[in-house]
Design an enzyme around this catalytic site. Structure first.
Site, PDB file in Angstrom:
ATOM      1  N   CYS A 190      39.263  34.580  -1.369  1.00  0.00           N
ATOM      2  CA  CYS A 190      38.378  34.528  -0.186  1.00  0.00           C
ATOM      3  C   CYS A 190      36.956  34.245  -0.681  1.00  0.00           C
ATOM      4  O   CYS A 190      36.013  34.981  -0.399  1.00  0.00           O
ATOM      5  CB  CYS A 190      38.425  35.813   0.626  1.00  0.00           C
ATOM      6  N   ALA A 242      34.735  31.569  -0.427  1.00  0.00           N
ATOM      7  CA  ALA A 242      33.657  30.807   0.227  1.00  0.00           C
ATOM      8  C   ALA A 242      32.559  31.745   0.734  1.00  0.00           C
ATOM      9  O   ALA A 242      32.851  32.877   1.109  1.00  0.00           O
ATOM     10  CB  ALA A 242      34.232  30.002   1.389  1.00  0.00           C
ATOM     11  N   PRO A 243      31.293  31.288   0.707  1.00  0.00           N
ATOM     12  CA  PRO A 243      30.814  29.950   0.323  1.00  0.00           C
ATOM     13  C   PRO A 243      30.564  29.768  -1.172  1.00  0.00           C
ATOM     14  O   PRO A 243      30.046  28.732  -1.579  1.00  0.00           O
ATOM     15  CB  PRO A 243      29.512  29.830   1.121  1.00  0.00           C
ATOM     16  N   GLY A 244      30.884  30.768  -1.988  1.00  0.00           N
ATOM     17  CA  GLY A 244      30.812  30.567  -3.432  1.00  0.00           C
ATOM     18  C   GLY A 244      29.702  31.297  -4.155  1.00  0.00           C
ATOM     19  O   GLY A 244      29.515  31.105  -5.361  1.00  0.00           O
ATOM     20  N   GLY A 245      28.953  32.161  -3.454  1.00  0.00           N
ATOM     21  CA  GLY A 245      27.874  32.908  -4.116  1.00  0.00           C
ATOM     22  C   GLY A 245      28.383  33.783  -5.247  1.00  0.00           C
ATOM     23  O   GLY A 245      27.804  33.822  -6.339  1.00  0.00           O
ATOM     24  N   LYS A 246      29.502  34.469  -4.998  1.00  0.00           N
ATOM     25  CA  LYS A 246      30.055  35.368  -6.027  1.00  0.00           C
ATOM     26  C   LYS A 246      30.748  34.553  -7.124  1.00  0.00           C
ATOM     27  O   LYS A 246      30.709  34.915  -8.298  1.00  0.00           O
ATOM     28  CB  LYS A 246      31.013  36.373  -5.386  1.00  0.00           C
ATOM     29  N   ASP A 251      45.984  30.756   1.293  1.00  0.00           N
ATOM     30  CA  ASP A 251      45.995  31.980   2.088  1.00  0.00           C
ATOM     31  C   ASP A 251      46.378  33.167   1.201  1.00  0.00           C
ATOM     32  O   ASP A 251      47.365  33.089   0.467  1.00  0.00           O
ATOM     33  CB  ASP A 251      47.017  31.809   3.226  1.00  0.00           C
ATOM     34  N   ASP A 304      37.384  39.486  -2.030  1.00  0.00           N
ATOM     35  CA  ASP A 304      36.332  39.710  -1.027  1.00  0.00           C
ATOM     36  C   ASP A 304      37.032  39.620   0.330  1.00  0.00           C
ATOM     37  O   ASP A 304      37.092  38.563   0.946  1.00  0.00           O
ATOM     38  CB  ASP A 304      35.243  38.639  -1.184  1.00  0.00           C
ATOM     39  N   CYS A 356      32.221  43.330   3.390  1.00  0.00           N
ATOM     40  CA  CYS A 356      30.856  43.505   3.902  1.00  0.00           C
ATOM     41  C   CYS A 356      30.935  44.320   5.199  1.00  0.00           C
ATOM     42  O   CYS A 356      30.308  43.997   6.199  1.00  0.00           O
ATOM     43  CB  CYS A 356      30.144  42.173   4.095  1.00  0.00           C
TER      44      CYS A 356
END
EC number: 2.1.1.176
Length: 430
Positions: free
Chosen positions: A260, A262-266, A309, A328, A381
């Site tokens: 999971c 996206a958007p790719g910060g982690k 998925d 995440d 979150c």
């Protein structure tokens, strides 16, 4: 060829808010879809109005319902949202009242409702006349009601139940505009060196002692103003989200799954810490998976990106086993309401049960792809215990080979701090 830009941004705002509250679209999605109609110079104002209306929706609705004997329905319903836009500008922006009213009334033409211009004009002018007494009435009438908190009652009740001592602080933080946090790529600059670069651009900032890469800007700026942003030296990422990669503790050469992603910060943070890790970033949404690739390209990093998925890892995992997994998990996003205030009006109480079942299924399915002695970081979150603490307690009960490392971490949103986030670090024993 450029499509003609809309002349009236209040009409765009009203339509966007309609799409969220009537059709259940997320605000970010609807604004992205209408971005071709908005001139660059107007984007910040559109964001300010739309996000602002979502933040204080019960208050604005109260004024309209007090001023109007009949509710606007059917094809005229969009004008209810235009009135929200008008009153928000009067109360919460520096736009002069006459300009706010004039531009909002003009938007009626863009919405093809010219016959009702007089109605919109009349309601807004009546609001100006009665503003002080209406605001007083709102405070008195709503003292004991949830609209004073600007949260729906189901969510307010859950927050009160989970945090009897802290619920008011959480609600207050949710109703603020979020601070802007940066993550410095330590392969290029230290935090203090990057702060020097910011200072040269007259951008004031504060470092955060607990994380070596985090900086808070005293006032948000456009990313184009951040020194070397395009070169991948710095990333915009909330403080609480920056803990994920550190808790995962990736090492070069390891097989790592970012689920999971996206958007790719982690994803990019993991690769800043361990540039030679073999990282697979997976997301269920193809358009969001594209964002991972864009972020990797900006930071000049390499990872495999797949659309997949978490419920069916066998379809994309090819039997791979991982040293570390960051999950995440899909969640209620109740920890990031100040960044996405439309969450308050899009979520339902019944969603929480469905989400906890989805989280449990993904966690259970992904667990079998973790090597013995491997580490899985479960993250959300959310601030709701059902999705966090209770979820992990249930998983530990059902899986004797899962061991909790250290304490679970529940971050709550704070005015100048990070968003609401939850982390649990699990180790797999033989």
């Amino acid at each position: 060829m450029n499509k003609k830009l809309h002349s009236n941004i209040r009409a765009i705002c009203a339509q966007a808010i309609f799409n969220v509250l009537e059709d259940g679209q997320s605000l970010s999605t609807t604004l992205m879809l209408s971005s071709h109609k908005i001139a660059e110079k107007d984007r910040a104002l559109v964001q300010e109005i739309c996000f602002g209306v979502m933040r204080v929706l019960p208050e604005l609705n109260f004024y309209i319902h007090t001023l109007m004997s009949k509710v606007l329905t059917g094809k005229n319903r969009v004008l209810h949202y235009l009135l929200l836009v008008g009153i928000y500008q009067i109360l919460y922006t520096r736009i002069p009242e006459h300009a706010a009213v004039g531009e909002t009334v003009n938007a009626v033409n863009d919405l093809k409702k010219s016959a009702l211009k007089g109605l919109v004009n009349g309601v807004l002018r009546e609001f100006l006349r009665q503003q002080a007494s209406l605001q007083q009435k709102f405070i008195q009438d709503n003292k004991q009601q949830t609209s004073q908190t600007l949260h729906p009652s189901w969510l307010l009740n859950r927050i009160k139940q989970a945090y009897p001592q802290q619920w008011q602080n959480i609600i207050n933080a949710n109703n603020q505009k979020p601070p802007m946090w940066l993550r410095v790529n330590l392969n290029h600059y230290s935090v203090s060196e990057y702060q020097q670069l910011l200072a040269e651009q007259q951008i004031k900032s504060e470092a955060f002692a607990d994380l070596p890469c985090a900086i808070r800007l005293l006032s948000p700026v456009n990313v184009t103003k951040l020194p070397y942003f395009a070169e991948g030296v710095v990333t915009v990422q909330d403080l609480s989200a920056q803990y994920a990669a550190y808790l995962l503790a990736p090492k070069n050469g390891e097989q790592i799954l970012d689920m999971c992603a996206a958007p790719g910060g982690k994803t990019t943070h993991i690769l800043e810490i361990a540039p030679k890790a073999n990282l697979l970033a997976v997301d269920v949404d193809a358009s969001r998976a594209k964002r991972i690739e864009e972020n990797l390209a900006r930071l000049k990093q390499v990872a495999e990106v797949k659309v997949g998925d978490g419920l069916t890892p066998e379809k994309w995992c090819s039997g791979r086993q991982f040293d570390r997994i960051l999950l995440d998990s899909p969640c209620s996003a109740t920890g990031v309401i100040r960044r996405h205030p439309d969450i308050k009006w899009l979520r339902r109480d019944s969603d929480i049960v469905q989400l906890t079942e989805l989280q449990h299924a993904i966690l259970t399915n992904i667990w079998s792809y973790l090597k013995t002695d491997g580490t899985l970081v479960y993250a959300t979150c959310s601030i709701l215990p059902d999705e966090n603490k209770f979820q992990i307690e249930r998983f530990l009960k059902e899986n004797s080979n899962a061991q909790l490392m250290g304490d679970m971490k529940q971050f709550l949103p704070t005015a100048q701090g990070g968003d609401g986030f939850f982390y649990a670090v699990l180790k797999k024993s033989s």
